[in-house]
Design a protein around this motif. Sequence first.
Motif, PDB file in Angstrom:
ATOM      1  N   GLU A   1      81.519  -7.351  18.130  1.00  0.00           N
ATOM      2  CA  GLU A   1      81.830  -8.754  17.352  1.00  0.00           C
ATOM      3  C   GLU A   1      82.272  -8.785  16.223  1.00  0.00           C
ATOM      4  N   LEU A   2      81.668  -7.844  15.297  1.00  0.00           N
ATOM      5  CA  LEU A   2      82.219  -7.878  13.966  1.00  0.00           C
ATOM      6  C   LEU A   2      83.464  -7.320  13.966  1.00  0.00           C
TER       7      LEU A   2
ATOM      8  N   ARG B   1      85.819  -7.405  16.574  1.00  0.00           N
ATOM      9  CA  ARG B   1      86.666  -8.551  17.006  1.00  0.00           C
ATOM     10  C   ARG B   1      87.186  -9.383  16.257  1.00  0.00           C
ATOM     11  N   SER B   2      86.083  -9.727  15.396  1.00  0.00           N
ATOM     12  CA  SER B   2      86.382 -10.870  14.323  1.00  0.00           C
ATOM     13  C   SER B   2      87.204 -10.492  13.160  1.00  0.00           C
ATOM     14  N   GLY B   3      87.310  -9.150  12.961  1.00  0.00           N
ATOM     15  CA  GLY B   3      87.862  -8.828  11.811  1.00  0.00           C
ATOM     16  C   GLY B   3      86.873  -8.848  10.570  1.00  0.00           C
ATOM     17  N   GLU B   4      85.827  -8.992  10.773  1.00  0.00           N
ATOM     18  CA  GLU B   4      84.818  -8.971   9.626  1.00  0.00           C
ATOM     19  C   GLU B   4      84.571  -7.633   9.056  1.00  0.00           C
TER      20      GLU B   4
END
Length: 123
Positions: free
Chosen positions: A80-81, A83-86
């Motif tokens: 998820e990190l 994918r979110s670009g974080e």
Amino acid sequence: MSCGDPHETDCSEVLDHLYEFLDREMPAGEADKFKEHFDECSPCLEKYGLEQAVKKLVKRCCGHDDVPTDLRSKVMGRIELIRSGEAVPEQTVMEQAVADQQAARQAQDADVSARATRTAESA
């Protein structure tokens, strides 16, 4: 990667979500679009076959190892990190899991040592 031919579902989308398809973690309608794409696109079908073979090999060779109980949630969190670009921590999920296990063992060892010291002092 793209085969250069136009498809209803773009090659890059198929490859970005290939493991969701392999793991049967996508809605049926999306999976149907992927199946149609594989029928039309031999480079993507080849990549699918390769990834499927790797997945089977990993399962056969590593399927018996005990996995830390929270590893799945850590892996999904890392995905998820990404994918979110974080920003993603520098340690891999496995390195972090090993470090967490070592820290837990050290804490347990320190607790045992402290109890032994208290017992020796009170004797």
